[in-house]
Design an enzyme around this catalytic site. Structure first.
Site, PDB file in Angstrom:
ATOM      1  N   LEU A  38       0.866  -1.186   0.000  1.00 38.38           N
ATOM      2  CA  LEU A  38       0.000   0.000   0.000  1.00 38.38           C
ATOM      3  C   LEU A  38       0.897   1.228   0.000  1.00 38.38           C
ATOM      4  CD1 LEU A  38      -2.832   0.889   2.517  1.00 38.38           C
ATOM      5  CD2 LEU A  38      -0.619   1.998   2.751  1.00 38.38           C
ATOM      6  N   ASP A  40       0.177   5.726  -1.195  1.00 37.91           N
ATOM      7  CA  ASP A  40      -0.631   6.922  -0.930  1.00 37.91           C
ATOM      8  C   ASP A  40      -2.132   6.684  -0.721  1.00 37.91           C
ATOM      9  OD1 ASP A  40       1.786   7.519  -2.065  1.00 37.91           O
ATOM     10  OD2 ASP A  40       0.993   8.730  -3.696  1.00 37.91           O
ATOM     11  N   GLN A  56      -3.149   3.487  -3.099  1.00 34.34           N
ATOM     12  CA  GLN A  56      -2.263   2.879  -4.081  1.00 34.34           C
ATOM     13  C   GLN A  56      -1.960   1.459  -3.618  1.00 34.34           C
ATOM     14  OE1 GLN A  56      -0.387   4.660  -7.039  1.00 34.34           O
ATOM     15  NE2 GLN A  56      -2.553   5.069  -6.820  1.00 34.34           N
ATOM     16  N   GLU A 222       5.471  16.156  -5.179  1.00 36.84           N
ATOM     17  CA  GLU A 222       4.449  15.129  -5.414  1.00 36.84           C
ATOM     18  C   GLU A 222       3.209  15.432  -4.574  1.00 36.84           C
ATOM     19  OE1 GLU A 222       6.571  11.347  -4.562  1.00 36.84           O
ATOM     20  OE2 GLU A 222       6.520  11.018  -6.721  1.00 36.84           O
TER      21      GLU A 222
HETATM   22  C1  FRU Z   1       3.909   9.256  -4.112  1.00 38.14           C
HETATM   23  C2  FRU Z   1       3.804   8.707  -5.518  1.00 38.14           C
HETATM   24  C3  FRU Z   1       2.935   9.572  -6.389  1.00 38.14           C
HETATM   25  C4  FRU Z   1       2.469   8.595  -7.440  1.00 38.14           C
HETATM   26  C5  FRU Z   1       2.274   7.341  -6.628  1.00 38.14           C
HETATM   27  C6  FRU Z   1       2.556   6.066  -7.349  1.00 38.14           C
HETATM   28  O1  FRU Z   1       4.209   8.300  -3.163  1.00 38.14           O
HETATM   29  O2  FRU Z   1       5.082   8.543  -6.082  1.00 38.14           O
HETATM   30  O3  FRU Z   1       3.569  10.700  -6.901  1.00 38.14           O
HETATM   31  O4  FRU Z   1       1.287   9.004  -8.067  1.00 38.14           O
HETATM   32  O5  FRU Z   1       3.147   7.451  -5.529  1.00 38.14           O
HETATM   33  O6  FRU Z   1       2.222   4.970  -6.559  1.00 38.14           O
END
Ligand code: FRU
Length: 492
Positions: A38, A40, A56, A222
């Site tokens: 897991l 973000d 994620q 980010e």
């Molecule tokens: C941040 C990141 C984001 C990207 C995602 C990919 O942790 O790198 O910028 O969208 O994770 O999993």
């Protein structure tokens, strides 16, 4: 991976979920992946009485891999339902990952915007200036569970020419009936920034402005989040490539906020000074949303990507990483305050109260507790033990979190703190969230101790006050595959 691939592999890798559920280090009141990886939190929103938390997710590998959006829902922040993954990387625009994004609720529908990651390996590539598509994709859903059709709204061609191929993580901000999309990015010249696009209908987007600092503050930003809080506009963002300066910016990648002066009528968009969100070892990619009660709630990823310390203690149990507790934000006297959600009180099982000066001790079996120290007047000194080799020390106007072996490479974090009047520690099996002075400062860390039985104690204190210790129970999680894994939760 499309839905069918997922379903096939789900059967094949069922053992991973079962293995994960038997881990003693599994967090009791933090969200984790059912198995695998897991990162973000994504798409946080409330629809009707239900809050949605997406994340994620690489379900069948406790390591980095192609991302889908995992999904939990809750009505009360104590009982969580696992839902089917919401987004799969199943189209040419997102084939190498349904990357981070957000949700915007309008007239009972949820508008999701996320980044479709595409790697172009057939031409020369370095992933930075070449070899990557970062598509902004729009998906509408009526219930947050069934996504509508994917629509491509922005591609690399739409981002300014001086941008590298790193532009991602869209979030929507509404002001005077117009919609602004903020995207994190890296200029070709290695300067971090956030791009702003504007729309009147959430469908057609045009470039509006760029938010950045005069001198580069890191090479990449980010996960931006733009929102209003108690009369102040804030840009929360995760800059990469900022150098450590004394006690500042101690993590490899940062996570914090800029106050923003945003006046669309005057075409004005300026950033104030960056402030760190949290001073612990493990916090990144936070996202916020406003719930039906009007609270601005933040959830972060309890890790820092590429950090040198270790996270792999749970990999043999087929899972890795967790999210922070939800925190309620407010902006008071020019600073962001973070407080545990009221709802967390419902996790309290038993309570012990003592005078701090009597140096109380408490035994815990699984390290799931909340400890509150309320000083009568500001404390001069405090030494607190949270695990056999984990301490919080306040001395000479400095607060230190000190970790031994169980920090797995996390050693010491110190902040300057003029006064200590209050301290609340939320400890879970393998995490700590330390709220200082009623949420003025927070330190979030993972911790991987081996001993189940732990003694928590105030070792010394200069000053008087009250200490309250609560054992905490666990979130209840309803898993998709039903009773079988509910029995295995182990958390209960
Ligand atoms: C941040 C990141 C984001 C990207 C995602 C990919 O942790 O790198 O910028 O969208 O994770 O999993």
């Amino acid at each position: 991976m499309n839905r069918e691939d997922y379903e096939r592999q789900y059967e094949q890798y069922r053992y991973m979920r079962e293995n994960a559920q038997t881990d003693r280090k599994r967090l009791h009141y933090h969200l984790m992946a059912p198995s695998g990886w897991l990162n973000d939190p994504n798409g946080l929103c409330q629809l009707g009485d239900t809050c949605h938390i997406y994340f994620q997710y690489t379900p069948f590998r406790a390591g980095w891999g192609t991302k889908l959006w995992g999904h939990y829902t809750t009505r009360d922040w104590i009982c969580f339902q696992e839902q089917e993954p919401f987004l799969f990387p199943d189209c040419p625009w997102d084939r190498d990952g349904a990357y981070s994004g957000s949700a915007f609720v309008k007239e009972g529908e949820v508008h999701f915007f996320y980044t479709g990651n595409v790697k172009l390996l057939d031409k020369p590539y370095d992933y930075v200036t070449e070899g990557r598509e970062q598509n902004t994709i729009h998906v509408v859903s009526k219930d947050g569970c069934c996504p509508g059709e994917k629509r491509l709204v922005l591609t690399n061609e739409d981002y300014p020419k001086d941008m590298s191929k790193h532009v991602r993580d869209p979030k929507i901000y509404e002001r005077d009936n117009r919609y602004y999309m903020v995207l994190g990015g890296r200029e070709r010249e290695d300067k971090g920034c956030a791009l702003l696009f504007v729309s009147d209908d959430l469908e057609q987007w045009s470039y509006y402005d760029r938010l950045t600092t005069e001198k580069a503050f890191g090479y990449m930003w980010e996960c931006p989040d733009l929102f209003d809080l108690d009369g102040q506009t804030l840009l929360m963002v995760c800059p990469q490539g900022v150098e450590k300066k004394g006690y500042k910016y101690q993590n490899l990648y940062q996570c914090g906020y800029f106050p923003v002066k945003f006046d669309p009528e005057k075409g004005l968009c300026r950033l104030g000074d960056f402030q760190e969100l949290d001073y612990g070892f493990d916090i990144y990619a936070p996202q916020t949303f406003r719930d039906a009660k009007g609270r601005r709630i933040l959830i972060g990823w309890m890790a820092v990507p590429d950090a040198k310390y270790r996270y792999d203690a749970t990999v043999c149990k087929d899972w890795i990483h967790g999210l922070t507790m939800p925190r309620v934000l407010s902006f008071e006297n020019g600073r962001l305050m973070q407080r545990p959600m009221e709802e967390m009180k419902r996790l309290r099982i038993s309570r012990c109260q003592d005078r701090m000066e009597s140096l109380p001790k408490w035994r815990t079996k699984d390290s799931c507790f909340e400890l509150q120290i309320q000083a009568g007047s500001p404390l001069k000194e405090l030494r607190l033990q949270l695990r056999e080799d984990v301490y919080v020390i306040y001395r000479n106007q400095k607060l230190t979190l000190l970790m031994g072996e169980s920090g797995q490479g996390r050693g010491e974090r110190t902040i300057e703190l003029e006064q200590l009047t209050e301290l609340t520690v939320f400890s879970d099996t393998s995490s700590l969230e330390i709220f200082v002075n009623d949420g003025e400062t927070v330190l979030t860390s993972r911790v991987f101790g081996e001993n189940e039985m732990q003694q928590v104690q105030i070792l010394s204190a200069r000053g008087e006050g009250r200490a309250e210790f609560y054992e905490l129970s666990a979130y209840k999680t309803e898993w998709i595959c039903g009773a079988e894994s509910l029995l295995l939760t182990g958390a209960q």
